[in-house]
Design an enzyme around this catalytic site. Structure first.
Site, PDB file in Angstrom:
ATOM      1  N   HIS A 182      24.574  29.453   4.565  1.00 41.56           N
ATOM      2  CA  HIS A 182      23.813  30.405   5.354  1.00 41.56           C
ATOM      3  C   HIS A 182      23.990  30.140   6.851  1.00 41.56           C
ATOM      4  O   HIS A 182      24.107  28.985   7.268  1.00 41.56           O
ATOM      5  CB  HIS A 182      22.328  30.325   4.993  1.00 41.56           C
ATOM      6  CG  HIS A 182      22.061  30.622   3.551  1.00 41.56           C
ATOM      7  ND1 HIS A 182      21.000  30.070   2.861  1.00 41.56           N
ATOM      8  CD2 HIS A 182      22.721  31.416   2.661  1.00 41.56           C
ATOM      9  CE1 HIS A 182      21.013  30.518   1.606  1.00 41.56           C
ATOM     10  NE2 HIS A 182      22.044  31.330   1.465  1.00 41.56           N
ATOM     11  N   ASP A 215      23.790  34.891  -2.852  1.00 40.66           N
ATOM     12  CA  ASP A 215      24.866  33.962  -2.517  1.00 40.66           C
ATOM     13  C   ASP A 215      26.113  34.236  -3.350  1.00 40.66           C
ATOM     14  O   ASP A 215      27.241  34.116  -2.863  1.00 40.66           O
ATOM     15  CB  ASP A 215      24.408  32.511  -2.715  1.00 40.66           C
ATOM     16  CG  ASP A 215      23.415  32.063  -1.652  1.00 40.66           C
ATOM     17  OD1 ASP A 215      23.301  32.751  -0.624  1.00 40.66           O
ATOM     18  OD2 ASP A 215      22.746  31.030  -1.866  1.00 40.66           O
ATOM     19  N   ARG A 273       0.815  -1.223   0.000  1.00 33.68           N
ATOM     20  CA  ARG A 273       0.000   0.000   0.000  1.00 33.68           C
ATOM     21  C   ARG A 273       0.843   1.265   0.000  1.00 33.68           C
ATOM     22  O   ARG A 273       0.376   2.331  -0.393  1.00 33.68           O
ATOM     23  CB  ARG A 273      -0.905   0.034   1.235  1.00 33.68           C
ATOM     24  CG  ARG A 273      -1.895  -1.116   1.340  1.00 33.68           C
ATOM     25  CD  ARG A 273      -2.552  -1.103   2.707  1.00 33.68           C
ATOM     26  NE  ARG A 273      -1.524  -1.226   3.762  1.00 33.68           N
ATOM     27  CZ  ARG A 273      -1.670  -0.772   5.003  1.00 33.68           C
ATOM     28  NH1 ARG A 273      -2.775  -0.142   5.354  1.00 33.68           N
ATOM     29  NH2 ARG A 273      -0.721  -0.946   5.893  1.00 33.68           N
ATOM     30  N   GLN A 308       9.318  27.911  13.061  1.00 39.16           N
ATOM     31  CA  GLN A 308       9.025  28.169  11.652  1.00 39.16           C
ATOM     32  C   GLN A 308       9.284  26.907  10.842  1.00 39.16           C
ATOM     33  O   GLN A 308      10.197  26.138  11.151  1.00 39.16           O
ATOM     34  CB  GLN A 308       9.918  29.308  11.137  1.00 39.16           C
ATOM     35  CG  GLN A 308       9.662  29.711   9.693  1.00 39.16           C
ATOM     36  CD  GLN A 308      10.418  30.984   9.324  1.00 39.16           C
ATOM     37  OE1 GLN A 308      10.450  31.939  10.080  1.00 39.16           O
ATOM     38  NE2 GLN A 308      11.027  30.979   8.148  1.00 39.16           N
ATOM     39  N   TYR A 353      12.289  22.216   6.134  1.00 38.42           N
ATOM     40  CA  TYR A 353      13.095  22.646   7.277  1.00 38.42           C
ATOM     41  C   TYR A 353      12.164  22.886   8.465  1.00 38.42           C
ATOM     42  O   TYR A 353      11.148  23.560   8.318  1.00 38.42           O
ATOM     43  CB  TYR A 353      13.751  23.994   7.036  1.00 38.42           C
ATOM     44  CG  TYR A 353      14.723  24.151   5.923  1.00 38.42           C
ATOM     45  CD1 TYR A 353      16.045  24.482   6.204  1.00 38.42           C
ATOM     46  CD2 TYR A 353      14.339  24.052   4.591  1.00 38.42           C
ATOM     47  CE1 TYR A 353      16.960  24.700   5.193  1.00 38.42           C
ATOM     48  CE2 TYR A 353      15.242  24.267   3.570  1.00 38.42           C
ATOM     49  CZ  TYR A 353      16.552  24.597   3.874  1.00 38.42           C
ATOM     50  OH  TYR A 353      17.449  24.813   2.861  1.00 38.42           O
ATOM     51  N   LYS A 376      18.340  24.024  12.729  1.00 33.50           N
ATOM     52  CA  LYS A 376      17.546  23.533  11.600  1.00 33.50           C
ATOM     53  C   LYS A 376      17.501  22.009  11.603  1.00 33.50           C
ATOM     54  O   LYS A 376      18.502  21.350  11.883  1.00 33.50           O
ATOM     55  CB  LYS A 376      18.143  24.006  10.273  1.00 33.50           C
ATOM     56  CG  LYS A 376      18.137  25.518  10.092  1.00 33.50           C
ATOM     57  CD  LYS A 376      18.854  25.938   8.824  1.00 33.50           C
ATOM     58  CE  LYS A 376      18.857  27.453   8.673  1.00 33.50           C
ATOM     59  NZ  LYS A 376      19.652  27.877   7.502  1.00 33.50           N
TER      60      LYS A 376
END
Length: 199
Positions: free
Chosen positions: A62, A168, A23, A47, A132, A72
Site C-alpha cells: 500500500h 489487494d 513484575r 491517525q 500504526y 507510518k
C-alpha cells in the site's frame, strides 16, 4: 532506543530498550524527539490504526499520493509479522527494491516509513496485531496498492498460500502502475521531505 537506517532511503528500524523484572517490563516504544533527530522532522500524528491478522495473511503493498501521502510508524504488539518496505519512488536509486524486517512481541522493534514508500506485511502467527501511527488521515481517493505477489517485486513471503484481500488481489503490478503514472516521483518526495524538515 536504537534507530537504524534501512537500505532504502527514508526507512528506519527502531529497537527499544526494554526494562524488565519479575513484575513485567517497561519500554519507550515511540519518542518523537529521537525519531525527529533521525528523520529530520517530527512525525505528525494524525491517525492511529490497529490491524489484526491470521497466520498467512498478506496485506499490501500500500502507498498514497505525495503530497501529502502517509508516513507510518509500525510496531507489532502481539505475535509476529514480516514487515516489508518497498521503494516505489520513480527515479530512486533503489526503485523496485524491498527490505524485510521481522516485527514481534519479543524484540518489539518498529519501522518508520517516509511518505511515498510502499508498505506490506505477512502475519507469521494467528492474531498478529500491528499498531500504526500515521502522519495523515486515511484518504481513499489517494490510496493505492501494488499486487504483493508481483514477480517483479520478488518478495519471498513466508506463507505457503498467502491470503489476500479482494482489493489487494486485484491490485495492478509494479509495471502497470509505472506505465499508468500512478507511482510517486522520487524528486517530488525529496522536495516534500525538505518542506517538512524546514516546516
Amino acid at each position: 532506543m536504537k534507530i537504524r537506517p534501512l537500505s532504502i532511503d527514508g526507512a528506519w528500524e527502531i529497537t527499544p530498550v526494554q526494562h524488565g523484572d519479575p513484575r513485567g517490563l517497561f519500554m519507550e516504544w515511540y519518542r518523537f524527539d529521537h525519531l525527529a533527530e533521525a528523520v529530520g522532522h517530527p512525525l505528525r500524528l494524525a491517525q492511529g490504526n490497529l490491524s489484526v491478522s491470521a497466520r498467512g495473511v498478506v496485506r499490501g503493498i500500500h502507498f498514497a499520493d505525495v503530497p501529502p501521502s502517509q508516513a507510518k510508524y509500525v510496531t507489532c504488539v502481539r505475535g509476529a509479522v514480516v514487515d516489508v518496505v518497498v521503494d516505489l519512488r520513480v527515479g530512486s536509486p533503489t526503485f523496485g527494491r524491498h527490505e524485510l524486517i521481522r516485527l514481534d512481541d519479543v524484540d518489539r522493534r518498529a519501522v518508520y516509513l517516509s511518505e511515498g514508500l510502499g508498505h506490506g506485511f505477512c502475519a507469521l502467527t494467528d492474531d498478529a496485531t500491528l499498531n500504526y501511527l500515521c502522519s495523515e488521515t486515511y484518504a481513499p481517493t489517494r490510496e493505492h496498492a501494488i499486487h504483493p505477489l508481483d514477480p517483479d517485486l520478488a518478495i519471498d513471503w513466508p506463507a505457503d498460500e498467502p491470503q489476500l484481500s479482494a482489493k489487494d488481489a486485484a491490485a495492478p503490478s509494479l509495471a502497470e502502475s509505472l506505465a499508468a503514472g500512478a507511482l510517486p516521483d522520487y524528486e517530488e518526495c525529496k522536495n516534500y521531505y525538505a518542506s517538512l524538515n524546514h516546516g
